[in-house]
Write a protein that holds these residues in place. Structure first.
Motif, short mmCIF file in Angstrom:
data_model
loop_
_atom_site.label_atom_id
_atom_site.label_comp_id
_atom_site.label_asym_id
_atom_site.label_seq_id
_atom_site.Cartn_x
_atom_site.Cartn_y
_atom_site.Cartn_z
N PRO A 107 0.87 -1.19 0.00
CA PRO A 107 0.00 0.00 0.00
C PRO A 107 0.90 1.23 0.00
CG PRO A 107 -0.59 -1.53 1.77
CD PRO A 107 0.72 -1.99 1.24
N MET A 156 0.59 3.94 1.41
CA MET A 156 0.71 4.57 2.73
C MET A 156 1.83 3.95 3.55
SD MET A 156 -1.15 7.06 2.48
CE MET A 156 -0.56 7.66 4.06
N LYS A 157 2.13 2.69 3.32
CA LYS A 157 3.25 2.07 4.03
C LYS A 157 4.54 2.79 3.70
CE LYS A 157 5.77 -2.30 4.52
NZ LYS A 157 5.88 -3.70 4.05
N THR A 183 -4.50 2.60 1.07
CA THR A 183 -4.12 1.51 1.97
C THR A 183 -4.27 0.14 1.31
OG1 THR A 183 -6.35 1.43 2.93
CG2 THR A 183 -4.73 2.85 4.02
N GLU A 235 -9.92 7.67 1.95
CA GLU A 235 -10.37 6.32 2.30
C GLU A 235 -11.89 6.26 2.39
OE1 GLU A 235 -9.00 3.28 2.97
OE2 GLU A 235 -7.04 3.96 2.30
#
Length: 578
Positions: free
Chosen positions: A224, A226-227, A255, A415
């Protein structure tokens, strides 16, 4: 009534394309060609140019009145010229633009700097405007902007850009070549296998370019986004702004594993030798298609609009032999290339009995899910943002030329917009990418007026299993405009016309199956050796002489041209081998 784009002895102007000329006396397609290309999108036009360069007499057949596929300019309201679908340029491969002499044929691009503007929806402090994030080519200014939210992030940003550019540049050898030819490597004579080993070279070059960064590349394309972003940055507006490029055009969230590749896909381009830069094409995106078409015509290609292909002709020997047009006429050819999606090509244009049942079943499984509704708006004045008030009425500020990210100051907002769509309803607070190309190209709108593009997410293909009604479309557009109004009061009263294209509309108008702008999701299971299918990743189909050349092939979507280029080279290589 069909319109010929390439004429000699006089000229014919095609709406949204302009005038293209060539020394030819025919006003209708011939009965016989070496190659027929179905669809006049940019990849099909590029393929026609390279096939002509390779000595094949080629014709392009476009069903609409305007060339370019999704890269078109259309005058939807009098005096307002819109890039109706695709709206920015960066990914077009430099060697294609150079070899086809596109600048000679009129391609001009206005580079945007700055390029990204994210205003906050908040109360200003001490009478000052709300905060905003403005990013461009000037690293010092970028650090000042990011520093408003995090001094640490300001210091990290340059390193992040360098890291991303290093990974993106390593992919370039893969863009300019077909995927590894696994079947020929594993089967056939020793000579065939040794020859096919050459297809490994681009993969090896990419690996060598990546070097010790291979693990970072693997993580970026599988994790993802966001990681990755959380490891680099702490400020929400910066993370959310960067995250939008990981979901733009894709039914995914920041995500979701694999969202990092979509970000990489959007930064792998360049403009005027500036990596990652994007710009507006003069005259709208139809200007790209016009330049490619003129180049192809100069090389000898025949190009026609309003010529709808009904079916691919397949002979008793199982080879493609040409096409049947909607009017019943036939055009014979040695090869056929389809610029349409794999679904349209194999489920609608190809005789079903000519294709293996397992192949057709696999075609049914291709993911064409799209979250995009494109809204084109004509306005009678320049938007005035609370976060960056206009200095003088009608005078653009630097932020007006940007991709303006609204409802993008928080990853949580993105999200929630995604999860709304998963429930089968349009996002209540949609992600909006707003552009105003007329700020840099005044030819697109009447004096004092502007064309505004909204690339909005997330919207489902249907609502509760039913098609969008006119009321549904207006209701969604009004919600979009209500949100814009919060950032730029007065915007709604400036609107003089709207053009709303839901995923279903994008499918019907432009032939984009499911409304997907990439001709198929850019997920890891539909890339490289699996795009659009493992059995058709080399641009060839189960029918000899029938090829794919559109964005549904490797390396994917965007106005890049690589699929058309690679497909044409594959055709020429096959014909040379016999």
């Amino acid at each position: 009534m069909a319109a010929r784009v390439c004429l000699g002895r006089g000229q014919h102007a095609v709406a949204g394309l302009g005038t293209v000329t060539r020394a030819s006396h025919s006003a209708a397609p011939r009965a016989q060609y070496d190659a027929v290309i179905i669809g006049g999108g940019h990849n099909g036009l590029i393929a026609s140019a390279y096939l002509q360069k390779g000595g094949l007499k080629t014709v392009v057949l476009e069903r609409r009145h305007v060339l370019g596929g999704a890269a078109v300019t259309e005058e939807i309201f009098p005096g307002f010229h819109f890039s109706r679908a695709s709206y920015l340029l960066s990914l077009l491969r430099p060697h294609i633009a150079e070899e086809l002499e596109l600048k000679k044929y009129g391609l001009r691009v206005f580079k945007r700097d700055p390029h990204a503007f994210t205003p906050m929806l908040e109360e200003g402090v001490g009478g000052r405007p709300p905060r905003s994030l403005l990013l461009g080519a000037d690293i010092t200014k970028n650090q000042e902007e990011i520093g408003k939210f995090s001094k640490k992030d300001a210091q990290m940003y340059l390193g992040f850009l360098a890291h991303l550019e290093k990974l993106a540049c390593a992919i370039h050898p893969l863009l300019d070549a077909p995927p590894v030819d696994v079947p020929r490597i594993m089967e056939g004579s020793l000579r065939t296998r040794l020859s096919a080993l050459n297809t490994l070279r681009p993969l090896i070059r990419s690996g060598l370019k990546l070097g010790k960064n291979i693990p970072d590349f693997y993580e970026l394309v599988t994790a993802p986004i966001m990681k990755v972003l959380n490891r680099w940055f702490e400020s929400e507006p910066l993370r959310a702004t960067l995250a939008t490029d990981s979901v733009i055009g894709a039914m995914t969230s920041p995500t979701t594993p694999g969202s990092g590749y979509v970000l990489l896909h959007h930064v792998m381009g360049e403009l005027e030798k500036e990596a990652g830069a994007w710009g507006y094409v003069e005259g709208g995106m139809g200007g790209v298609s016009k330049a490619i078409a003129q180049s192809a015509c100069a090389l000898g290609a025949d190009i026609f609009t309003e010529k709808s292909v009904e079916q691919v002709l397949v002979g008793s020997d199982g080879r493609a032999q040409g096409v049947v047009l909607q009017d019943g006429s036939e055009i014979r050819s040695r090869v056929v290339l389809s610029n349409a999606t794999a679904h349209v090509t194999f489920k609608h244009l190809t005789p079903q009995e000519s294709l293996p049942p397992d192949f057709l079943k696999a075609v049914d499984q291709i993911d064409y899910t799209s979250p995009v509704t494109k809204i084109n708006v004509a306005v009678d004045r320049l938007p005035n943002f609370l976060a960056a008030p206009n200095v003088s009425e009608g005078v653009p500020g630097p932020h007006h030329q940007c991709s303006i990210h609204l409802n993008c100051e928080s990853v949580d907002v993105l999200e929630q917009a995604y999860h709304d769509c998963l429930q089968g309803r349009p996002s209540t607070r949609p992600m909006l990418e707003m552009t105003i190309p007329s700020v840099l190209d005044s030819s697109l709108a009447p004096p004092g007026c502007h064309v505004v593009s909204f690339f909005t997410q997330f919207t489902p293909y249907s609502l509760g299993g039913n098609a969008w009604s006119a009321e549904d479309k207006q209701r969604y557009a009004q919600n979009v405009f209500d949100w814009v109004e919060q950032y730029a009061p007065g915007f709604k009263s400036s609107i003089v016309g709207t053009d709303i294209l839901t995923p279903h509309d994008l499918e019907q108008v432009f032939g984009l199956t499911g409304g997907n702008i990439f001709h198929g999701a850019m997920s890891l299971d539909q890339l490289y050796l699996a795009r659009p299918l493992p059995s058709a990743a080399d641009y060839r189909s189960p029918i000899r002489g029938l090829y794919l050349c559109g964005s549904g092939c490797h390396p994917g979507g965007g106005v890049m041209g690589s699929a058309g280029w690679n497909s044409a080279l594959t055709v020429l290589a096959d014909m040379k081998r016999g």
